[in-house]
Structure formats: C-alpha cells, structure tokens
Design an enzyme around this catalytic site. Structure first.
Site, PDB file in Angstrom:
ATOM      1  CG  HIS A 109      26.143  44.187  -7.364  1.00 47.43           C
ATOM      2  ND1 HIS A 109      27.231  43.382  -7.566  1.00 47.43           N
ATOM      3  CD2 HIS A 109      25.807  44.676  -8.577  1.00 47.43           C
ATOM      4  CE1 HIS A 109      27.548  43.373  -8.854  1.00 47.43           C
ATOM      5  NE2 HIS A 109      26.694  44.149  -9.489  1.00 47.43           N
TER       6      HIS A 109
ATOM      7  N   GLY B 112      27.884  40.898 -11.681  1.00 47.40           N
ATOM      8  CA  GLY B 112      29.275  40.440 -11.712  1.00 47.40           C
ATOM      9  C   GLY B 112      30.280  41.531 -11.439  1.00 47.40           C
TER      10      GLY B 112
ATOM     11  CG  LEU C 260      27.952  36.647  -8.047  1.00 47.77           C
ATOM     12  CD1 LEU C 260      28.563  36.692  -6.655  1.00 47.77           C
ATOM     13  CD2 LEU C 260      29.038  36.633  -9.114  1.00 47.77           C
ATOM     14  CG  ASP C 261      26.125  40.033  -8.109  1.00 45.04           C
ATOM     15  OD1 ASP C 261      26.443  40.169  -6.916  1.00 45.04           O
ATOM     16  OD2 ASP C 261      26.912  40.223  -9.055  1.00 45.04           O
ATOM     17  CB  ALA C 262      20.615  35.902  -8.323  1.00 42.98           C
TER      18      ALA C 262
END
Lengths: 284, 284, 284, 284
Positions: C192, C201, C227-229
């Site tokens: 990311h 995001g 998402l992204d976690a």
C-alpha cells in the site's frame, strides 16, 4: 515545458541576485526556481535559476552572450547555460552486477528520467539480454591489463559516435585512466559501495564486516583522478546487525546503492549539482 | 550580526524576485539568504530574504513602510518584517513528562536557541526543581474542568506580563480553548506523539501497538482550533518491533518527540516557517 | 544447505524452549537459528527454529508427526513445518506501474530470491515485453466490473495449474474478492502506497499532499477481507518537502514501495513472518 | 520483577540451546528472553537468556556454580551471570559540552535508566550547577599534561570508593591511559562524534565539512587501548547539506550523539551487549 537553466559561480559581492533576476525579468522570463549559496570560507557565490523559455523575449542562441555582456562580465562570473531539450545523452558502464543497471532502465522505461540512453557498455556479456529487451544497444568491450588502453580508445570512440554527454558507472569494476576521465570532467558519476570516506577502495563490505559497524552505506560521486575521492553527490545508509553475513551486507547495500545512484543521476540531469573544488552544492 | 528577515506571500506573477532583490540592493543590503516557493495549485508565491542590517542604508523603522510603497503595494503582498533582535520570548507549557522540557532547557543552556524563556507554566508541581535550577521562573497553575477558564485567564495574564511572543506545548496534557488559541495564531507549537494524521487524539502509542505498525513517529504543528489538525512543521519516525511493549514504544517515541519539537522551535525562531492555509513552507 | 524450519504458536508456559530444543538435539539437529517471542497481553508464545536437515536423524516425512506426539500435543501447539526445498512458487499480479515488478524481477534474476515465478498476471498488456525478456510467462486477464467474477475464476485456475503458493500484488489496481482471498489466507502480500494507518484507500499521495505531511511511506501487509487493514509486515518512509509536487511524491514514494515490498517477500520466503490476529511477529 | 541474565560464549557445537534451556527448566525458570548467535567465521556460539528469579528453585548464590558443573564445563563455556538488582553504578565523565550529560540525567530523572549515578567527574567546573540540581555529586578534577597521572589516580580512587561498575565518557575531552582502561575492560563507553571508521581522531566535524559528506554520524563504543578502535555498540547518522556550516554540523551531530550514547548505555545496562574480539553482538 521548455526551460532554461543558468548555473553561476563568482566571488561573493552585493547585488548579484538583484542583477540576475532583473536580467531575466527585463526579457520577460518567468522564474520557476531560484537558489543561491554563499560559501563564506571560500568567499564564493553560487546560484541556479530556471525559467520558462516560451515567453522569454531573447532567442535561445542569444542568451549566453547577452547575459555575459549585461551581467556576467561585471561580476566575473563563470556560468553555464543549459536547456531541458534536447535530452542529454547518457552512457551506462557495467560489469556483471545488475542491480544499478536494472534500476536505471526501469526508471527510464517508466518515463522518470529525462535522458536518452544510446548505449550500455560492459566488459562482460552477461547482461546483454535484459538490456536489449529494453531496446538499448549493448556493447561488449572486454578489458584486460594488456588491452585496457585499446579498450578505452574503443569506448571513447563509441562515446563520440553516440554524442554521449555523461557517463554513469553502475558498478563498473574497472578503474578508468586519467586520460579517459579528462574527457568527461565532472561528467562521470560513480557509485561506491561504502559510506565514503569510510572504506575507500576494494571490498568495502568485507571491511565493514571486519570492523563490526552497525550501519553501512553508499556514495555517488563524480570521478576524478584520485580514486574514490571526487566530489560527493549523494549518500545514504542502511542499518545492519551482528548476524548479517557479508553476503547479506552486500544485498542490503545494493538496495542503498541503486537508490543513491539514481538520485545522483536525477540531480545531474536536473542541473542541480554545482561541483566546485572537491565539494558539491546540490539545490534540491 | 544584526539581521533583517522579510517574509512575503502574494499571488504569483513575474518580476517579484527581481523587484525585491533590487529593493534590497538599492539600499546597500547584503543578502544572506533568499528562498522562494511557488505553489502552483494555489497560484501563490512565497519568499524569504535575510540581509545584514549594519550596512543597510534604511533605518530599521523605515524599512516596512518603504518596502510597502516601493514593492509590496504593486504585487499585493502580505509581508512580515522581523529582526534577530531583541530575542523573541517563549513560554513553555508542560505537565509531568520532562523529556521535551529538559531537551529545550539543555539546548538553551548550551546557547543553541536564540530565545528568552521568561517562564515555564505547568499544571503540576513536579518539574519545579529542575526548571529553577536553570534559573527560569516556574508557575504552577492547576487545571480542572471547573477551574479551566480561570486558569487560562491566569495564563493569559502571565503571557501578557512577560511579553510572550509564542508558546511551546512540551507535552502539555490540556486542550487549550479556542479563545486562548486566538491570542497566538500560528504562535503555539505543539508536539503530538504520533505520525499525524495516523493516530489522532489520545493514547497514540496504545493505538500504534494495537495496529502492529513497524514505525512510530511524532509531529510538531501549530495549534489551531481543530485538534491535531494544524499546519505540520516537522515530523520524524523511529523503527519499532513486535517485541516492543507499549512502555518501550513510549520511550522510543519520546526520543523522537524531543528532537522534532526542538527542530520546530528552531525553524520558528529562525523565521523559516511560512504557514498558509493548513500547510507550511519551511525554508531550511 | 537443506534446512527445516519450524514455526510454533501456543499458550505461554514454562519449558517450551527446553522441550523443542531437546527434541531437535535428540535427533541430531544442528540448530541454525532460534527465536522466540512472548506476547504477554495475549498470553501467547511464538517460536521459530531452523536446523540443518542433512545430519538430522528423522526422515523429512516423519518430523511433523513425531514432533506432534513428543512435544506439540503436550503444549497445545499449532505449528507449521517448512523446508527450504523445493522452492516456493510465487505469482505476481500487476497493472501498469512497473517499479515493483521490475524490482522483484531484477532481484530474482540476480539470484537473490529463493523462489520460482511461474507467471505474472496483469489486467493490462503494457508490461508483457519486459516480463517475457526475463523468460517468465505473462497472462493478460482484463478486469471490468462485469467480468470481475469470471476473471477471478480464470486467475484461480491459473494459480492452481501453476501450483502457486503465494501471491504478490505489486501495485495491482483491483480489489480482490473475499472468495479469492479465502484461497490464500496470509499468503497474499500487498504493497500500500502510504504509511498505514494514515491515508487508507485510494490516492494516498494526493491525501498526503493535501495534509502537508513532511514524511511519506509505504506498507507491505497480508491481504484480508477488510481493505488495507491486514497484518503489517514491513513499513518504510521517506522525507518530502513543501516544494514536492504530487508527481514527485509519487516518484519518491515508489522508491520506498519497491524496497518495502521486496523486504516483505524476503521475510515471507525465509518463513520469518508469524501472523497472529491482526499483527505480525517478524524474526529478522 | 527480579531477573537473572546469563551471557554465554563458547565454541559452536550441537545441543547448547537444549542443555541451557533444560537447565533453566529443571529448576523452574520461566524464560523471558532467549537469543543466540553463531559466528560461523570464528566458529563461536553466543547466547543470552533471561528468566524470572522469584519462581527459580536455585538460590541466587548457587546458580553460577551449578550451571558451571551441569552445563558450562561440558561445552567449555565462558559465561557471566547478572541480576537486575542491585542496580549497577555508573560514573559519568564530562568536560564542557552538556548535551550528552543532560540527556542522561533527564532520562535518569524520568526513571528510564535502571542505574545509580554516584558521581559525575569533570575536568571543568562549568556543569556543576545543573548536575547538583539533579542531586548528584560533582567532582572537579582538572587535568593537564603534568597532572594527568595524579588526576587519574584520584579518579580511580573515586571509582573504587563509589563502587563504580562502569564509566560513561559523555564527550570527555581527555584520552584515558591504558592503565585506567585496564581497570574497566569493556566497561567504559565512549561517544565518538563521527560515523567510525570515518574521521577517526580529533575534529571530525571539521573533517566532514572539508570532505563534503552528505551524512554525518556518531558512534558509541567500548574504549580499548587503541584510540577510536574499540568494539562498536551503536551508530546513527543525520543528513546534512552544502549550506550547513561547521557549527551547524556540530549542533546536528550533537542530537545524534546523545541519542546514540543513551541507547548504548541502555543496551549495556540490559546486558544485551556481548563484546568479543573487536565486535559486538547486540541482542535487542
């Protein structure tokens, strides 16, 4: 955007910024960047100014002469005038290690380096395939103690034929002769695999391992006659630990090397490096 | 050396550098530093110029007016004129944690901060001894929800009485009211113990621990009405590992906090910070 | 050298290190690396041990069963046994950005990654030439909202056909469905382009520019449904300044992204990552 | 929590981890941390184990003898047994520069260093006030070439009288004699103000300025007879630019020095440093 870039050095004195910026303003120059540096020890003034060329009322070819007459002469300036077109032409010299080469080719392929790469020169065959995949000519010029002079003559001819502006040594394992270097004053960029002046010379990762340092580094510098002693452009480091083997130091270091070398190339391309005596001013 | 420092912002247009530097040159100013920045998105121009005052032919008191008449008006400039004398006056607000306070006092004692510190304010008694050992008055002003308004009134009086120019919150564990903040626009520097905008609010080290981040940080920023959302002056980070407990994160983070806060104070003192909307331009 | 690697997690209790190391010693194992971590909050014990297989008196196929009977059962261990042969098989998913892909291919070509890369999958054609120059099959699978389910089915078939062990998303601009992710629990590594949890995001570089941060970063993490976690494997940062445009942030950030992703791949390959709940233990 | 810490070194061989951890387990030791390192070049094995003492069934005084009889002898181990009580006693030697001293005193005051500081020794008077504000005795022992031997005798007497375990040189501008050093083998920590082995000796910031490096650093190391050549404990660096004067390099460097020195003290106190020949193993 078409840009002109003026690089100036002269003895320090009052009024330089005023007169240079007034000159650009008088001819309708829209200044994009201006930086200056005074080296008080040496009493020297350094300046870099970039401006848009489209709206400038002087013709590209007249600028240097006018500037010399109206400003340069009076302040005893040495100056260089650059344009961001046509693109400069860069030759890459490599041996067997690929990390710096691939990093440069990758950036070039992604459109991040405003440069033409007319050729890659190597004393080995091993990297030909990938270089040619990037559609860049690859020249294999073997070098032995006996053939070194001839090899350099061959290299110089290629540089001339391809109108090369500057040379990047991306872990090229040969020492260039003073004669070769004299053709490219402050226009050969080398990456040394240590944090200079620590570990000058060969096998710096071995030396770092022996000394038990906790941090290793890499140094991009202009090549001068004295080995590993030219003006430093950029340096970076990485942390290592007691359990790292020499081969791990090499891998950790290569990540630093490629980033440092690419940064140095970028500064050089953007005309942000002013080398004076054995130091550099970098306007980033 | 006596210096004047001019900080300018105005809509971007041609000729600004030329006219400002010409103004300084016309009155015999020896420019020491000049930096400029164009924010293309906002169409704004920012500039900082510092020059020697001794040889300047305008009197200290005339400069602002003349500059406005000869240059500022024409370019619709907002500008501030500073001098490096007398020293600015800084108040430090702390609670119980000492690391930022001691770091600032240590630097001040070593002569590295060109600032007067007329007082330290704390909502606790615990740091009085050391502060007084540095021969700085210590004011204990307890704060509870009930006494907060009165405490702030008391603090403001002290600020006024001691002619305080700006306030540093060195891990002061109280939220200042909008009224207090309004007295010091872009003149209250806070250190937040996270890498903003990650982990806004209280207990950022706990939040960092929960999320399992590999790097923690600290942020120095100007205080505005919105919590932890003011213009960022400086940030720095440190690497952490899975075995670090929250209490170790706190200790590792405190080393970052104190260095970041002291850097921000230094930039502020050197008039190198231009805050505009919610961002800063830092000419270091 | 042929190695076995044992990854253990269990409730913390006395004697684990003793019994595990005694087990290895009893069968003539020469321990190369041993690391342990106690998470006191969760009361969990984590351990990684690597040993030479050649001198080990248990056959490769017997080890897991014997270990379970003699040690694992008693301590309620969950454990995984890995060998450094045959090489794991890694698929790379990319879109148009090449920096992560080239970095991985360059390292693989240099022999630095002990992995087989049976294929590269992309939703665009543009990177085919270079991938094929490295003699790796390139599969173009376009993805639109309408074709997404079919595309994923196609991708999964390819993963199965090529016996892929884990997937690397090297700036793959599609969000994978929970169904796809479920096939590769803690075996999909994403990069990311921000310092998570800051700027979750899309368009993190734009968000960083807006907020005026002084440092940007990148995060390699395992992909989970949210998402992204997912659990963070590695993070790194780079310093930026007020004059950097968004496009410069992108370039500076890409240098961070590629280094972070390659480090995460290396940790994963060396079986140095233990993911538990939403965090990782990394024994480097 | 009362802890015992065992530091081991011996020729590398099978079964060490197993036997050491079995020994601890047999006497009900709850292992808190265990780390090991094999130096393959030297064929040496290093290990550190920490365990809770409260539940341990051997008495504090018996441990070393039993360990030697049951484990140490068989593997030809050299080992040291430490406890985290009573606190070790540290003397600080300084000259005029205060940044390292204040940093240590600040951490000690905040309860972050598990150490007693019975005295500060200085060859100047100037830092007495602050040291005494922290309620630590300050001894002024001037040193000239003529009085050096007598001064060292005086210092050694103080060390003995105050039962000092180790000495920290916080920018102490005198070179200690081999005789003094011999009293504290690997128990004198010095901070050198460069990134060793670059810029050995006096005035490293001047040397860094002359060479035009882009990064400066600091090194904490154990003092041995050879100047600046002892085993390195910790190093850190900071970025500098062409416009930084020598005096700015000094200030930037001091921030690095104090952090590096305090880290080295912390590693030493936590018994995480194993010095062997001219290198260190640091289990952090």
């Amino acid at each position: 955007m078409k840009k002109a870039i003026l690089i100036i050095q002269c003895p320090d004195q009052k009024g330089i910024v005023a007169e240079v910026s007034q000159f650009l303003y008088a001819y309708q120059g829209n200044i994009l960047e201006v930086d200056q540096h005074v080296d008080e020890e040496m009493g020297m003034f350094f300046m870099r100014a970039a401006w848009e060329l489209d709206s400038f009322s002087l013709h590209k070819e007249e600028i240097a002469e006018r500037f010399q007459a109206e400003v340069g002469k009076r302040f005893q300036m040495e100056f260089k005038l650059h344009f961001n077109f046509p693109k400069p032409r860069m030759a890459i010299f490599v041996s067997k290690l690929s990390h710096c080469l691939f990093d440069i080719l990758g950036r070039h392929h992604a459109g991040q380096l405003e440069v033409d790469i007319p050729l890659v020169v190597s004393n080995h065959e091993s990297l030909r395939d990938i270089v040619e995949a990037f559609r860049i000519p690859f020249h294999h010029i073997p070098v032995t103690p006996e053939t070194k002079a001839a090899a350099e003559a061959n290299q110089l001819e290629l540089m001339k034929a391809h109108e090369v502006d500057f040379v990047v040594l991306g872990r090229y394992m040969q020492i260039l002769s003073p004669e070769f270097i004299a053709h490219f004053p402050h226009r050969i960029i080398n990456i040394h695999h240590s944090f200079l002046p620590a570990f000058v010379g060969a096998k710096p990762y071995h030396a770092a391992f022996e000394r038990g340092v906790k941090i290793i580094g890499a140094t991009a510098h202009y090549v001068t006659e004295e080995l590993d002693a030219g003006p430093i452009i950029e340096q970076e480091v990485a942390r290592v630990r007691h359990h790292n083997t020499i081969s791990e130091l090499v891998q950790i270091g290569q990540d630093v090397e490629k980033v440092v070398l690419s940064k140095a190339i970028k500064y050089h391309l953007d005309r942000k490096v002013l080398a004076f005596k054995n130091k550099t001013v970098i306007f980033y």
